[in-house]
Design a protein around this motif. Structure first.
Motif, PDB file in Angstrom:
ATOM      1  N   THR A   1      46.043  22.369  29.251  1.00 51.21           N
ATOM      2  CA  THR A   1      46.402  22.299  30.747  1.00 51.21           C
ATOM      3  C   THR A   1      47.957  21.519  30.301  1.00 51.21           C
ATOM      4  O   THR A   1      48.119  20.583  29.577  1.00 51.21           O
ATOM      5  CB  THR A   1      45.610  21.355  31.662  1.00 51.21           C
TER       6      THR A   1
ATOM      7  N   ALA B   1      49.239  37.340  27.734  1.00 50.84           N
ATOM      8  CA  ALA B   1      48.924  37.220  29.205  1.00 50.84           C
ATOM      9  C   ALA B   1      47.706  36.164  29.377  1.00 50.84           C
ATOM     10  O   ALA B   1      46.812  35.976  28.649  1.00 50.84           O
ATOM     11  CB  ALA B   1      48.406  38.546  29.579  1.00 50.84           C
ATOM     12  N   GLY B   2      47.933  35.280  30.341  1.00 49.62           N
ATOM     13  CA  GLY B   2      47.022  34.129  30.434  1.00 49.62           C
ATOM     14  C   GLY B   2      47.043  32.857  29.845  1.00 49.62           C
ATOM     15  O   GLY B   2      46.583  31.952  30.110  1.00 49.62           O
TER      16      GLY B   2
ATOM     17  N   ALA C   1      49.747  24.326  34.860  1.00 49.48           N
ATOM     18  CA  ALA C   1      49.391  25.556  34.348  1.00 49.48           C
ATOM     19  C   ALA C   1      47.991  25.511  33.090  1.00 49.48           C
ATOM     20  O   ALA C   1      48.050  24.495  32.488  1.00 49.48           O
ATOM     21  CB  ALA C   1      50.382  26.378  33.297  1.00 49.48           C
ATOM     22  N   GLU C   2      47.160  26.526  33.141  1.00 49.49           N
ATOM     23  CA  GLU C   2      45.945  26.222  32.328  1.00 49.49           C
ATOM     24  C   GLU C   2      46.049  27.657  31.522  1.00 49.49           C
ATOM     25  O   GLU C   2      46.422  28.677  32.002  1.00 49.49           O
ATOM     26  CB  GLU C   2      44.765  26.160  32.908  1.00 49.49           C
ATOM     27  N   GLY C   3      45.507  27.654  30.441  1.00 47.36           N
ATOM     28  CA  GLY C   3      45.251  28.851  29.433  1.00 47.36           C
ATOM     29  C   GLY C   3      44.949  28.245  28.194  1.00 47.36           C
ATOM     30  O   GLY C   3      45.299  27.257  27.706  1.00 47.36           O
TER      31      GLY C   3
ATOM     32  N   ILE D   1      49.071  29.779  27.410  1.00 44.24           N
ATOM     33  CA  ILE D   1      50.017  28.775  27.353  1.00 44.24           C
ATOM     34  C   ILE D   1      50.960  28.919  26.233  1.00 44.24           C
ATOM     35  O   ILE D   1      50.129  28.910  25.234  1.00 44.24           O
ATOM     36  CB  ILE D   1      49.948  27.506  27.949  1.00 44.24           C
TER      37      ILE D   1
ATOM     38  N   GLY E   1      52.848  38.127  32.145  1.00 44.07           N
ATOM     39  CA  GLY E   1      51.489  37.447  32.151  1.00 44.07           C
ATOM     40  C   GLY E   1      51.203  35.900  31.871  1.00 44.07           C
ATOM     41  O   GLY E   1      50.186  35.538  31.899  1.00 44.07           O
ATOM     42  N   LEU E   2      52.266  35.592  31.271  1.00 45.37           N
ATOM     43  CA  LEU E   2      52.213  34.150  30.652  1.00 45.37           C
ATOM     44  C   LEU E   2      51.963  33.117  31.893  1.00 45.37           C
ATOM     45  O   LEU E   2      52.519  33.438  32.813  1.00 45.37           O
ATOM     46  CB  LEU E   2      53.561  34.103  29.770  1.00 45.37           C
ATOM     47  N   HIS E   3      51.280  32.124  31.382  1.00 47.18           N
ATOM     48  CA  HIS E   3      50.851  31.051  32.523  1.00 47.18           C
ATOM     49  C   HIS E   3      51.750  29.873  32.404  1.00 47.18           C
ATOM     50  O   HIS E   3      52.071  29.209  33.397  1.00 47.18           O
ATOM     51  CB  HIS E   3      49.370  30.647  32.336  1.00 47.18           C
ATOM     52  N   GLY E   4      52.548  29.774  31.113  1.00 48.67           N
ATOM     53  CA  GLY E   4      53.292  28.407  31.161  1.00 48.67           C
ATOM     54  C   GLY E   4      53.707  28.333  29.804  1.00 48.67           C
ATOM     55  O   GLY E   4      53.264  28.937  28.966  1.00 48.67           O
TER      56      GLY E   4
ATOM     57  N   VAL F   1      57.154  30.219  35.600  1.00 50.10           N
ATOM     58  CA  VAL F   1      56.087  29.666  35.006  1.00 50.10           C
ATOM     59  C   VAL F   1      56.324  28.249  34.844  1.00 50.10           C
ATOM     60  O   VAL F   1      57.271  27.871  34.557  1.00 50.10           O
ATOM     61  CB  VAL F   1      55.516  30.520  34.084  1.00 50.10           C
TER      62      VAL F   1
END
Length: 317
Positions: free
Chosen positions: A302, A207-208, A183-185, A210, A239-242, A278
Motif C-alpha cells: 500500500t 496490471a493491478g 494505491a494497493e497491489g 504497484i 492497468g498499473l495501480h501506483g 495513478v
C-alpha cells in the motif's frame, strides 16, 4: 510463459540452522566482502555456503554463462538450501534467465536476495512462478555501505513475517515527485534499466500492481526518459495501480548543465509518470545508496502519499 493471475507463492521464512547459498549471477565480488557477508549471516544462526563459481572471472562477469547458471540452478534444486543471496550486481544476470530451472523453483520456492542487475532474476521468478523476492543488500558486505540497520532489516525480512514500512525521505531527490492518492497491489520492480530491457522479453504484467523504480545515473536524463517512454508505449504500464520512486542517484549536477535546458531528474519523472493518472510516491530511500533497506517484492503493498509511506507484507511465510 507468464503466470498471469496465478496465486502468489511465499517461500518459508528462515530459521536458525537453515542453509543459505551465495551465488554470483552477474559480476564477481571481493573475497573480503563475502567473508564479511558470511560472518553477518552466521551471526543470525544460519549456515552459509559459497557457490563454486562465485569468484570466477570471465570478462566482467563472474565466470561463463554456463557456470553462473549452474551455481544458480544447483542452489534452486538443492533441498538443503533455504535461501539464495546474490553476491553483487553489475552485468550478466539477464544472459542466464532463459536457462533457469523453473520447475525446481516452483517445486521448492526459496527467497532470493539482491537488487540492481538481479532485478532480472526477481522479474523472472515473479513472471514464471509468482514467487516473491527480496530487494536487499548483497552478500558482498561492506559495513560502511550497509551497516547494522541494513543487516537487521535483511534479517527481519528473511527470518520473520513482519511487514515492512518505509517512509518518504524529504532529502531524496524523488521526494519532489508526487501524485496524491492511495494505491494497493503487489509490489513489483527494482532497477529501471533492468525493467526496461525486459520489456518484450518476459516482463510480467503490471496490471493491478504497484511499480517500484530506482536508478543510478549512466548516460543522463535521456536514458530515464527513453526507458519510461518505452515502457509506456509498450502498454506494459496499462492497468498499473501506483508507482513508488526510490533513489535516482548521480543526477545532482544535471540542472547546472546547459545542455539539459534547466531540467532535473524530477522533471523527467514528473513529466512521464503523471500521465499514468495513478498515485505516485517519491522519496523512498532505497536503491544504490548507503544503508539500504530491504523491500519484499511480490507481496501486497500500500502506498499513501499523504502519510508518505510504503507498506509491504512479508515475502516469506
Amino acid at each position: 510463459m507468464e503466470t498471469s493471475g496465478a496465486q502468489t507463492v511465499y517461500p518459508p521464512r528462515l530459521r536458525p540452522g537453515d542453509l543459505v547459498k551465495i551465488v554470483s549471477p552477474a559480476c564477481p565480488p571481493s573475497r573480503d566482502g563475502i567473508d564479511r557477508g558470511v560472518e553477518v549471516m552466521r551471526s543470525w544462526g544460519l549456515r552459509v555456503e559459497v557457490g563454486v563459481h562465485v569468484f570466477d572471472s570471465w570478462g566482467y562477469m563472474a565466470g561463463t554463462d554456463a557456470d553462473r547458471l549452474a551455481d544458480l540452478n544447483e542452489a534452486f534444486r538443492d533441498p538443503q538450501v533455504r535461501a539464495i543471496v546474490t553476491s553483487r550486481g553489475g552485468k550478466g544476470t539477464y544472459r542466464i534467465i532463459g536457462g533457469l530451472d523453473f520447475d525446481a523453483i516452483a517445486a521448492d520456492p526459496k527467497p532470493v536476495v539482491g537488487f540492481s542487475d538481479v532485478t532480472h532474476l526477481h522479474l523472472a521468478l515473479w513472471a514464471r512462478c509468482r514467487v516473491t523476492g527480496v530487494h536487499g543488500p548483497f552478500a558482498n558486505w561492506s559495513d560502511d555501505w550497509s551497516g547494522p540497520d541494513s543487516a537487521e532489516a535483511l534479517r527481519r525480512a528473511l527470518m520473520t513475517t513482519d511487514p515492512v514500512v518505509l517512509h518518504r525521505d524529504p532529502h531524496e531527490a524523488t521526494a519532489a515527485v508526487q501524485v496524491d492518492g492511495v494505491a494497493e497491489g503487489p509490489l513489483v520492480g527494482g532497477n529501471l534499466d533492468a525493467i526496461r530491457t525486459t520489456v518484450g522479453a518476459g516482463l510480467p504484467s503490471l496490471a493491478g500492481a504497484i511499480l517500484f523504480l530506482e536508478h543510478q545515473k549512466g548516460t543522463g536524463l535521456g536514458e530515464v526518459d527513453r526507458a519510461l517512454t518505452q515502457m509506456m508505449g509498450s502498454g506494459q504500464l496499462d492497468g498499473l495501480h501506483g508507482v513508488v520512486l526510490g533513489q535516482f542517484l548521480g543526477f545532482e549536477d544535471i540542472a547546472d548543465d546547459p545542455t539539459q535546458g534547466g531540467w532535473h531528474i524530477t522533471d523527467i519523472l514528473r513529466d512521464r509518470l503523471t500521465r499514468l493518472d495513478v498515485p505516485v510516491l517519491g522519496g523512498i530511500p532505497a536503491g544504490h545508496g548507503f544503508h539500504p533497506p530491504t523491500i519484499p517484492l511480490g507481496p501486497p503493498a500500500t502506498i499513501d502519499t499523504t502519510a508518505g509511506t510504503l507498506t509491504v507484507a512479508s515475502a516469506v511465510k
